[in-house]
Design a protein around this motif. Structure first.
Motif, PDB file in Angstrom:
ATOM      1  N   PRO A 105      -4.270  -4.224  -2.467  1.00  0.00           N
ATOM      2  CA  PRO A 105      -3.849  -2.956  -3.077  1.00  0.00           C
ATOM      3  C   PRO A 105      -2.845  -3.205  -4.193  1.00  0.00           C
ATOM      4  O   PRO A 105      -2.160  -4.226  -4.198  1.00  0.00           O
ATOM      5  CB  PRO A 105      -3.193  -2.215  -1.914  1.00  0.00           C
ATOM      6  CG  PRO A 105      -2.684  -3.304  -1.020  1.00  0.00           C
ATOM      7  CD  PRO A 105      -3.661  -4.440  -1.140  1.00  0.00           C
ATOM      8  N   SER A 106      -2.757  -2.271  -5.118  1.00  0.00           N
ATOM      9  CA  SER A 106      -1.811  -2.463  -6.208  1.00  0.00           C
ATOM     10  C   SER A 106      -1.514  -1.149  -6.913  1.00  0.00           C
ATOM     11  O   SER A 106      -2.285  -0.195  -6.828  1.00  0.00           O
ATOM     12  CB  SER A 106      -2.383  -3.471  -7.205  1.00  0.00           C
ATOM     13  OG  SER A 106      -1.420  -3.784  -8.180  1.00  0.00           O
ATOM     14  N   THR A 107      -0.383  -1.129  -7.587  1.00  0.00           N
ATOM     15  CA  THR A 107      -0.001   0.057  -8.345  1.00  0.00           C
ATOM     16  C   THR A 107       0.749  -0.404  -9.593  1.00  0.00           C
ATOM     17  O   THR A 107       1.327  -1.499  -9.591  1.00  0.00           O
ATOM     18  CB  THR A 107       0.849   1.006  -7.457  1.00  0.00           C
ATOM     19  OG1 THR A 107       1.188   2.165  -8.203  1.00  0.00           O
ATOM     20  CG2 THR A 107       2.115   0.357  -6.957  1.00  0.00           C
ATOM     21  N   GLU A 136       0.792  -1.211   0.000  1.00  0.00           N
ATOM     22  CA  GLU A 136       0.000   0.000   0.000  1.00  0.00           C
ATOM     23  C   GLU A 136       0.831   1.270   0.000  1.00  0.00           C
ATOM     24  O   GLU A 136       0.423   2.257  -0.578  1.00  0.00           O
ATOM     25  CB  GLU A 136      -0.867  -0.005   1.276  1.00  0.00           C
ATOM     26  CG  GLU A 136      -2.277   0.367   1.011  1.00  0.00           C
ATOM     27  CD  GLU A 136      -3.159  -0.067   2.166  1.00  0.00           C
ATOM     28  OE1 GLU A 136      -4.224   0.518   2.304  1.00  0.00           O
ATOM     29  OE2 GLU A 136      -2.772  -0.961   2.950  1.00  0.00           O
ATOM     30  N   ASP A 149      -6.391   0.501  -5.796  1.00  0.00           N
ATOM     31  CA  ASP A 149      -6.513  -0.370  -4.620  1.00  0.00           C
ATOM     32  C   ASP A 149      -7.799  -1.180  -4.587  1.00  0.00           C
ATOM     33  O   ASP A 149      -7.932  -2.084  -3.763  1.00  0.00           O
ATOM     34  CB  ASP A 149      -6.376   0.464  -3.338  1.00  0.00           C
ATOM     35  CG  ASP A 149      -4.927   0.860  -3.090  1.00  0.00           C
ATOM     36  OD1 ASP A 149      -4.033   0.264  -3.752  1.00  0.00           O
ATOM     37  OD2 ASP A 149      -4.675   1.743  -2.267  1.00  0.00           O
ATOM     38  N   ASN A 150      -8.756  -0.887  -5.469  1.00  0.00           N
ATOM     39  CA  ASN A 150     -10.031  -1.622  -5.399  1.00  0.00           C
ATOM     40  C   ASN A 150     -10.272  -2.563  -6.572  1.00  0.00           C
ATOM     41  O   ASN A 150     -11.246  -3.310  -6.583  1.00  0.00           O
ATOM     42  CB  ASN A 150     -11.201  -0.632  -5.329  1.00  0.00           C
ATOM     43  CG  ASN A 150     -11.069   0.300  -4.129  1.00  0.00           C
ATOM     44  OD1 ASN A 150     -10.530  -0.100  -3.097  1.00  0.00           O
ATOM     45  ND2 ASN A 150     -11.509   1.523  -4.279  1.00  0.00           N
ATOM     46  N   ARG A 174      -2.165   4.180  -8.878  1.00  0.00           N
ATOM     47  CA  ARG A 174      -2.531   3.217  -7.840  1.00  0.00           C
ATOM     48  C   ARG A 174      -3.992   2.827  -7.986  1.00  0.00           C
ATOM     49  O   ARG A 174      -4.847   3.680  -8.225  1.00  0.00           O
ATOM     50  CB  ARG A 174      -2.262   3.830  -6.460  1.00  0.00           C
ATOM     51  CG  ARG A 174      -2.801   3.022  -5.293  1.00  0.00           C
ATOM     52  CD  ARG A 174      -2.141   3.391  -3.986  1.00  0.00           C
ATOM     53  NE  ARG A 174      -0.764   2.913  -3.902  1.00  0.00           N
ATOM     54  CZ  ARG A 174      -0.432   1.631  -3.655  1.00  0.00           C
ATOM     55  NH1 ARG A 174      -1.362   0.715  -3.479  1.00  0.00           N
ATOM     56  NH2 ARG A 174       0.831   1.275  -3.589  1.00  0.00           N
TER      57      ARG A 174
END
Lengths: 212, 422
Positions: B313-315, B138, B302-303, B300
């Motif tokens: 979470p991810s980016t 995150e 996150d959903n 990013r």
């Protein structure tokens, strides 16, 4: 290339006020004129390049980055829906985008199941009538739009009108105003970031000129 | 409109066939970027070209659903979609197949995506994207890493004059909700901010009866553009309307990038809140001198993976390969293109002997074209037309001593050498 700011200036009625505004803001295309065959005017000292472009092509030049900045009528920006910034309303070149028809027409309906609309702005017209829920057939024309209802080519026109005189002379009346239009400063999305100091400075200078 | 009515175009608009040199250059760029990913520990994955529409649409915004190419699955009758975006596929893949893998997961991909574009818009309908996703963390470190990988990818391609333009979806949302702007007016405000259309923005705010302070604040958003001082300026601006998570987050990311020595590549633009509908935090675009469009972008999200049933979470980011190729072509970066190293033909020898010599050279890594019964002149002529430097003539007499004739195709000279000297 990095330090030169290229500006697309529209030919036609917006040209004079555009050149004048730019020059008041210190951007001078030496010898610039719409009659000349020359299309590019350099201001080497201040690193500007002014290009004379057909008004309708200005948004295209700016969207693709062939010009960093341009001046274009709001009606063209609405019609063409390009991906660009439009940070300033320059105030001049005021006109209305209107729906007009013959004097005796009952608005918005005519007897026919589909209203025929002649226009140079098919996207604006399409969008307007679809929001009103009126089925239309758009006929794209390139000039003398007022002729279309007189010859039976169309029931209505969508066009620009500044004084309404041409309409009146052709026995047409304004039935609705879709939007108002003025000249806008448009900016390429990448240019503003790569050359942001110079471009934000130009925007600020032009803004000062408009206000003052 | 076609000049001749019965003439049909041979390829659909918006797709391209690449001839050998262009294909070579494209693979070179692709290879370099994938190698950068690999050096940062990103492992390549391959996703399917089409998906069931109802499944993948969870991760796709309205725009892509509209612009996607759809067709019906012959066996199930369900609608399928040619992928318009890879990230939702990776999100689905992680949620369904990599749930139990230890986090973080670093993935990369190089795939084509398909999006309808109107004709004559000067845009492609088939786009090659190379991207990376950092999944399962995150903090600002993850976002800074993604941006660092993007910077390094471009630097290794020889691109110097570029900027990573960072904005924040959260910052924008926070300002709108704190200034009491109604939900219904937000899309309009969003669009005006994206176009940096200050006059329209003010008009909307007037209509919505937003107070002086709120109007001042919101109409300033498009112009929060510049270096690190913009973050200070934004902080000052929002003072008094409460703590802003978005600004804090951007500052943290910015500080990491600064301490990594990457500050000069960064530009802040808090009005740049575009991109995929699934972005939730930091977003960025990659812009370069010499090309009027972004080279790529990221952010990013996150959903998104959560939409497929696994909160995570991810980016990530992606680069547009065609645009990179246009840019590199313009600034003339790239190696000289050599299709083949040498042409081999026979003088007095059997085809078996010719084959064995050619094979020996190939085993040593040379790219060899084998053409039987070519005269000295024809060999040189063919070689020159393809920019090939060397020719070899195999002769029975010489080959028994491990010797061949080597032709310098540029000069047109010929000499006897030992085969090992090639």
């Amino acid at each position: 290339m990095k330090d030169i700011i290229s500006i697309a200036v529209p030919k036609g009625k917006l040209m004079k006020p555009s050149v004048s505004l730019l020059s008041r803001a210190g951007i001078k295309g030496i010898g610039i004129s719409g009659n000349s065959r020359k299309l590019i005017f350099n201001d080497r000292k201040n690193h500007y390049r002014l290009m004379i472009v057909r008004a309708i092509d200005v948004p295209t030049y700016v969207e693709h980055g062939a010009a960093d900045i341009g001046i274009a009528g709001k009606e063209l920006i609405l019609e063409q829906d390009k991906d660009l910034y439009e940070p300033l309303d320059l105030g001049f070149g005021y006109c209305k985008i209107i729906v007009a028809g013959p004097k005796d027409s009952n608005y918005p309906c005519s007897g026919s199941p589909k209203l025929k609309v002649a226009t140079k702005y098919p996207n604006i017209a399409e969008d307007y009538f679809s929001r009103k829920g009126i089925p239309v057939e758009i006929i794209k024309l390139y000039g003398s739009i007022e002729l279309a209802p007189l010859t039976g080519l169309a029931d209505r026109i969508v066009d620009l009108s500044s004084s309404g005189r041409t309409l009146a002379e052709n026995n047409l009346v304004i039935l609705d105003v879709i939007a108002e239009s003025t000249a806008r400063l448009i900016v390429n999305r990448a240019s503003i970031k790569i050359k942001y100091e110079r471009i934000t400075e130009i925007i600020r200078k032009l803004e000062d000129q408009i206000k003052g | 409109m076609k000049p001749f009515k019965n003439q049909r175009s041979s390829t659909p608009r918006g797709v391209t066939s690449l001839l050998p040199e262009a294909a070579f250059r494209k693979r070179l760029i692709e290879g370099s970027i994938l190698d950068t990913f690999s050096r940062w520990g990103y492992q390549e994955v391959i996703t399917p070209v089409f998906e069931y529409l109802d499944v993948i649409s969870i991760g796709l915004g309205e725009e892509f659903l509209e612009r996607g190419y759809k067709f019906v699955d012959r066996s199930s009758g369900r609608l399928m979609l040619l992928r318009p975006d890879v990230t939702p596929q990776i999100a689905r893949m992680v949620a369904m197949q990599m749930r139990d893998h230890p986090k973080p997961i670093r993935l990369s991909y190089s795939e084509n995506v398909f999006r309808h574009q109107d004709e004559h818009a000067g845009r492609e309908r088939e786009i090659s994207q190379i991207g990376g996703e950092l999944i399962g963390i995150e903090g600002p470190e993850a976002d800074a890493e993604i941006i660092s990988v993007a910077i390094e990818s471009l630097k290794r391609l020889g691109i110097r004059e570029f900027k990573i333009v960072i904005g924040h979806i959260g910052f924008f949302d926070e300002i709108l909700s704190r200034t009491g702007i109604k939900e219904g007016a937000r899309p309009e405000i969003h669009e005006a901010v994206l176009r940096k259309d200050t006059s329209r923005l003010k008009e909307i705010l007037r209509r919505e009866k937003i107070g002086l302070r709120g109007t001042g604040l919101v109409s300033e958003i498009p112009w929060l553009l510049g270096g690190s001082d913009i973050l200070e300026k934004a902080e000052m601006l929002v003072k008094g309307i409460g703590h802003m998570e978005g600004i804090k987050n951007l500052k943290e990311i910015f500080n990491i990038l600064t301490s990594n020595g990457l500050k000069d590549y960064i530009l802040i633009d808090l009005g740049e809140v575009r991109g995929m509908g699934y972005y939730t935090g930091m977003v960025f675009e990659i812009i370069s001198e010499g090309i009027g469009y972004e080279l790529g972008g990221g952010g990013r999200y996150d959903n998104l993976i959560g939409g497929f049933g696994f909160d995570c979470p991810s980016t990530g980011f992606a680069l547009n390969l065609e645009r990179l190729q246009i840019l590199l072509d313009k600034i003339r970066i790239g190696v000289e293109y050599k299709s083949v190293d040498l042409i081999i033909t026979n003088g007095e020898c059997t085809s078996g002997e010719l084959f064995r010599v050619a094979q020996r050279l190939r085993d040593n890594g040379s790219r060899v074209i084998q053409m039987p019964d070519l005269s000295n002149d024809d060999l040189i002529k063919y070689a020159r037309s393809y920019n090939i430097d060397k020719g070899v003539i195999v002769d029975k007499e010489l080959i028994s001593n491990n010797e061949i004739y080597l032709i310098d195709c540029k000069k047109g000279t010929r000499k006897r050498i030992n085969i090992k000297e090639i």
